[in-house]
Scaffold this motif. Structure first.
Motif, PDB file in Angstrom:
ATOM      1  N   ALA A   1      48.160 -22.140 -32.877  1.00 22.45           N
ATOM      2  CA  ALA A   1      48.137 -21.137 -33.946  1.00 22.45           C
ATOM      3  C   ALA A   1      46.896 -21.318 -34.819  1.00 22.45           C
ATOM      4  O   ALA A   1      46.263 -20.342 -35.235  1.00 22.45           O
ATOM      5  CB  ALA A   1      49.395 -21.247 -34.797  1.00 22.45           C
ATOM      6  N   ALA A   2      46.535 -22.556 -35.086  1.00 29.86           N
ATOM      7  CA  ALA A   2      45.348 -22.835 -35.903  1.00 29.86           C
ATOM      8  C   ALA A   2      44.077 -22.375 -35.190  1.00 29.86           C
ATOM      9  O   ALA A   2      43.179 -21.794 -35.811  1.00 29.86           O
ATOM     10  CB  ALA A   2      45.263 -24.323 -36.223  1.00 29.86           C
ATOM     11  N   SER A   3      44.006 -22.601 -33.880  1.00 34.49           N
ATOM     12  CA  SER A   3      42.812 -22.165 -33.146  1.00 34.49           C
ATOM     13  C   SER A   3      42.761 -20.644 -33.038  1.00 34.49           C
ATOM     14  O   SER A   3      41.685 -20.048 -33.080  1.00 34.49           O
ATOM     15  CB  SER A   3      42.769 -22.809 -31.753  1.00 34.49           C
ATOM     16  N   ALA A   4      43.930 -19.996 -32.930  1.00 32.99           N
ATOM     17  CA  ALA A   4      43.957 -18.532 -32.878  1.00 32.99           C
ATOM     18  C   ALA A   4      43.469 -17.933 -34.190  1.00 32.99           C
ATOM     19  O   ALA A   4      42.659 -16.993 -34.197  1.00 32.99           O
ATOM     20  CB  ALA A   4      45.364 -18.045 -32.565  1.00 32.99           C
ATOM     21  N   LEU A   5      43.946 -18.461 -35.300  1.00 32.77           N
ATOM     22  CA  LEU A   5      43.522 -17.963 -36.608  1.00 32.77           C
ATOM     23  C   LEU A   5      42.040 -18.219 -36.841  1.00 32.77           C
ATOM     24  O   LEU A   5      41.323 -17.359 -37.369  1.00 32.77           O
ATOM     25  CB  LEU A   5      44.354 -18.623 -37.708  1.00 32.77           C
ATOM     26  N   THR A   6      41.577 -19.390 -36.429  1.00 35.00           N
ATOM     27  CA  THR A   6      40.162 -19.723 -36.605  1.00 35.00           C
ATOM     28  C   THR A   6      39.279 -18.838 -35.743  1.00 35.00           C
ATOM     29  O   THR A   6      38.251 -18.316 -36.207  1.00 35.00           O
ATOM     30  CB  THR A   6      39.914 -21.202 -36.270  1.00 35.00           C
ATOM     31  N   ALA A   7      39.675 -18.649 -34.482  1.00 33.01           N
ATOM     32  CA  ALA A   7      38.890 -17.783 -33.587  1.00 33.01           C
ATOM     33  C   ALA A   7      38.849 -16.351 -34.110  1.00 33.01           C
ATOM     34  O   ALA A   7      37.816 -15.682 -34.044  1.00 33.01           O
ATOM     35  CB  ALA A   7      39.466 -17.824 -32.175  1.00 33.01           C
ATOM     36  N   ALA A   8      39.969 -15.881 -34.656  1.00 30.23           N
ATOM     37  CA  ALA A   8      40.006 -14.527 -35.214  1.00 30.23           C
ATOM     38  C   ALA A   8      39.061 -14.402 -36.408  1.00 30.23           C
ATOM     39  O   ALA A   8      38.406 -13.374 -36.588  1.00 30.23           O
ATOM     40  CB  ALA A   8      41.429 -14.165 -35.631  1.00 30.23           C
ATOM     41  N   SER A   9      38.981 -15.455 -37.212  1.00 33.23           N
ATOM     42  CA  SER A   9      38.098 -15.427 -38.382  1.00 33.23           C
ATOM     43  C   SER A   9      36.633 -15.431 -37.976  1.00 33.23           C
ATOM     44  O   SER A   9      35.764 -15.015 -38.738  1.00 33.23           O
ATOM     45  CB  SER A   9      38.381 -16.623 -39.300  1.00 33.23           C
ATOM     46  N   MET A  10      36.350 -15.913 -36.758  1.00 34.80           N
ATOM     47  CA  MET A  10      34.983 -15.966 -36.244  1.00 34.80           C
ATOM     48  C   MET A  10      34.580 -14.654 -35.590  1.00 34.80           C
ATOM     49  O   MET A  10      33.410 -14.430 -35.291  1.00 34.80           O
ATOM     50  CB  MET A  10      34.863 -17.097 -35.199  1.00 34.80           C
ATOM     51  N   SER A  11      35.568 -13.773 -35.340  1.00 33.38           N
ATOM     52  CA  SER A  11      35.333 -12.553 -34.577  1.00 33.38           C
ATOM     53  C   SER A  11      35.218 -11.350 -35.497  1.00 33.38           C
ATOM     54  O   SER A  11      35.703 -11.358 -36.628  1.00 33.38           O
ATOM     55  CB  SER A  11      36.485 -12.343 -33.592  1.00 33.38           C
ATOM     56  N   ASP A  12      34.596 -10.307 -34.983  1.00 35.31           N
ATOM     57  CA  ASP A  12      34.605  -9.025 -35.672  1.00 35.31           C
ATOM     58  C   ASP A  12      36.056  -8.546 -35.769  1.00 35.31           C
ATOM     59  O   ASP A  12      36.792  -8.555 -34.781  1.00 35.31           O
ATOM     60  CB  ASP A  12      33.771  -8.026 -34.855  1.00 35.31           C
ATOM     61  N   ASP A  13      36.491  -8.135 -36.962  1.00 39.13           N
ATOM     62  CA  ASP A  13      37.882  -7.735 -37.191  1.00 39.13           C
ATOM     63  C   ASP A  13      38.411  -6.732 -36.173  1.00 39.13           C
ATOM     64  O   ASP A  13      39.582  -6.743 -35.828  1.00 39.13           O
ATOM     65  CB  ASP A  13      38.042  -7.132 -38.596  1.00 39.13           C
ATOM     66  N   ARG A  14      37.545  -5.866 -35.690  1.00 35.41           N
ATOM     67  CA  ARG A  14      38.035  -4.775 -34.833  1.00 35.41           C
ATOM     68  C   ARG A  14      38.471  -5.265 -33.461  1.00 35.41           C
ATOM     69  O   ARG A  14      39.194  -4.569 -32.753  1.00 35.41           O
ATOM     70  CB  ARG A  14      36.937  -3.720 -34.666  1.00 35.41           C
ATOM     71  N   TYR A  15      38.063  -6.469 -33.056  1.00 33.26           N
ATOM     72  CA  TYR A  15      38.372  -6.932 -31.715  1.00 33.26           C
ATOM     73  C   TYR A  15      39.750  -7.563 -31.589  1.00 33.26           C
ATOM     74  O   TYR A  15      40.402  -7.437 -30.572  1.00 33.26           O
ATOM     75  CB  TYR A  15      37.306  -7.922 -31.226  1.00 33.26           C
ATOM     76  N   ILE A  16      40.206  -8.293 -32.597  1.00 37.28           N
ATOM     77  CA  ILE A  16      41.512  -8.943 -32.547  1.00 37.28           C
ATOM     78  C   ILE A  16      42.473  -8.131 -33.404  1.00 37.28           C
ATOM     79  O   ILE A  16      42.342  -8.088 -34.622  1.00 37.28           O
ATOM     80  CB  ILE A  16      41.452 -10.402 -33.034  1.00 37.28           C
ATOM     81  N   LYS A  17      43.432  -7.479 -32.762  1.00 33.03           N
ATOM     82  CA  LYS A  17      44.296  -6.523 -33.462  1.00 33.03           C
ATOM     83  C   LYS A  17      45.444  -7.185 -34.207  1.00 33.03           C
ATOM     84  O   LYS A  17      45.880  -6.682 -35.255  1.00 33.03           O
ATOM     85  CB  LYS A  17      44.856  -5.509 -32.460  1.00 33.03           C
ATOM     86  N   ALA A  18      45.982  -8.284 -33.673  1.00 34.49           N
ATOM     87  CA  ALA A  18      47.135  -8.930 -34.293  1.00 34.49           C
ATOM     88  C   ALA A  18      47.279 -10.354 -33.764  1.00 34.49           C
ATOM     89  O   ALA A  18      46.796 -10.677 -32.674  1.00 34.49           O
ATOM     90  CB  ALA A  18      48.411  -8.141 -34.015  1.00 34.49           C
ATOM     91  N   ILE A  19      47.960 -11.189 -34.555  1.00 37.53           N
ATOM     92  CA  ILE A  19      48.215 -12.582 -34.190  1.00 37.53           C
ATOM     93  C   ILE A  19      49.689 -12.884 -34.420  1.00 37.53           C
ATOM     94  O   ILE A  19      50.264 -12.477 -35.433  1.00 37.53           O
ATOM     95  CB  ILE A  19      47.378 -13.566 -35.038  1.00 37.53           C
ATOM     96  N   VAL A  20      50.296 -13.608 -33.477  1.00 40.62           N
ATOM     97  CA  VAL A  20      51.640 -14.149 -33.674  1.00 40.62           C
ATOM     98  C   VAL A  20      51.566 -15.656 -33.493  1.00 40.62           C
ATOM     99  O   VAL A  20      50.933 -16.155 -32.550  1.00 40.62           O
ATOM    100  CB  VAL A  20      52.660 -13.547 -32.690  1.00 40.62           C
ATOM    101  N   SER A  21      52.211 -16.379 -34.407  1.00 42.26           N
ATOM    102  CA  SER A  21      52.300 -17.832 -34.337  1.00 42.26           C
ATOM    103  C   SER A  21      53.756 -18.216 -34.099  1.00 42.26           C
ATOM    104  O   SER A  21      54.638 -17.805 -34.848  1.00 42.26           O
ATOM    105  CB  SER A  21      51.796 -18.445 -35.647  1.00 42.26           C
ATOM    106  N   ARG A  22      54.016 -19.004 -33.034  1.00 43.13           N
ATOM    107  CA  ARG A  22      55.379 -19.470 -32.745  1.00 43.13           C
ATOM    108  C   ARG A  22      55.473 -20.968 -33.028  1.00 43.13           C
ATOM    109  O   ARG A  22      54.847 -21.768 -32.358  1.00 43.13           O
ATOM    110  CB  ARG A  22      55.749 -19.222 -31.279  1.00 43.13           C
ATOM    111  N   GLY A  23      56.252 -21.325 -34.053  1.00 49.64           N
ATOM    112  CA  GLY A  23      56.364 -22.741 -34.390  1.00 49.64           C
ATOM    113  C   GLY A  23      54.996 -23.354 -34.623  1.00 49.64           C
ATOM    114  O   GLY A  23      54.741 -24.494 -34.231  1.00 49.64           O
ATOM    115  N   GLY A  24      54.122 -22.573 -35.246  1.00 49.84           N
ATOM    116  CA  GLY A  24      52.709 -22.942 -35.335  1.00 49.84           C
ATOM    117  C   GLY A  24      52.373 -23.880 -36.480  1.00 49.84           C
ATOM    118  O   GLY A  24      53.159 -24.097 -37.401  1.00 49.84           O
TER     119      GLY A  24
END
Length: 215
Positions: free
Chosen positions: A117-140
């Motif tokens: 979950a931490a790597s997903a959030l970090t990668a999303a913050s590094m990307s242009d907002d338009r490319y990553i539409k949504a994030i779900v964290s399970r037990g993250g």
């Protein structure tokens, strides 16, 4: 309901100087593709993440599960918690998805578990907002990315088991730092791994609804 047709492929992802193994599931008339970011010590073979990916397939979502680390890299325990390394890998694999002829037309979402979950959030913050539409964290463990959470604009859903008391508090801490759309849902009767009967089905249903909303 008719079963969703799929194309399943075992693929190699050449990222910088390493080759990462991946499993790509392409749904017929796919709504989008969910890239899974696994937790510490987990891989593309994760039983729970593959189960969730299968349920999401039935909702019309393609998926990519891949090893964030090579077998050799995974032998070094510290690599499993190297959020910077894992995030960079995820970001580069996302670029591959955006350029691959079979997936480049698909909207992209992230599904992160545990440290993933931490790597997903970090990668999303590094990307242009338009490319990553949504994030779900399970037990993250989004708290492992506290330093960048104020930069996360991607709509984020945090799912935590009711019995996972310590992780609930860490997710509350992370939610307070995220400036974009963020919801925290506590799954009644679930523990950290959501091993209890029917709990992963709830995770998949909530995840699919979240992805549908923002794709």
């Amino acid at each position: 309901m008719n079963a969703i047709k799929e194309i399943y492929k075992e693929i190699d992802l050449n990222i910088d100087s390493v080759k990462l193994k991946g499993n790509l599931r392409l749904a017929d008339n796919s709504k989008g593709i969910i890239i899974f970011s696994h937790g510490s010590g987990s891989s593309r073979l994760s039983i729970r993440n593959n189960y969730v990916a299968g349920l999401l397939l039935n909702m019309g979502f393609s998926s990519l599960l891949f090893d964030l680390l090579t077998t050799k890299e995974d032998l070094i325990y510290e690599n499993r918690f190297n959020i910077k390394l894992l995030s960079e890998r995820l970001a580069k694999v996302t670029k591959w998805v955006r350029s691959n002829k079979e997936t480049k037309h698909l909207s992209i979402c992230y599904f992160g578990a545990s440290t993933g979950a931490a790597s997903a959030l970090t990668a999303a913050s590094m990307s242009d907002d338009r490319y990553i539409k949504a994030i779900v964290s399970r037990g993250g463990r989004p708290d492992l990315a506290l330093g960048i959470l104020d930069k996360v604009k991607t709509p984020t859903l945090l799912l935590v088991g009711e019995k996972d008391k310590a992780v609930i508090e860490l997710n509350k801490l992370a939610k307070a730092k995220i400036t974009g759309i963020c919801e925290l849902k506590i799954i009644k009767g679930a523990s950290h791994l959501f091993e209890e009967y029917g709990k992963l089905e709830i995770v998949a249903k909530l995840s699919g609804d979240w992805f549908n909303k923002y794709i």
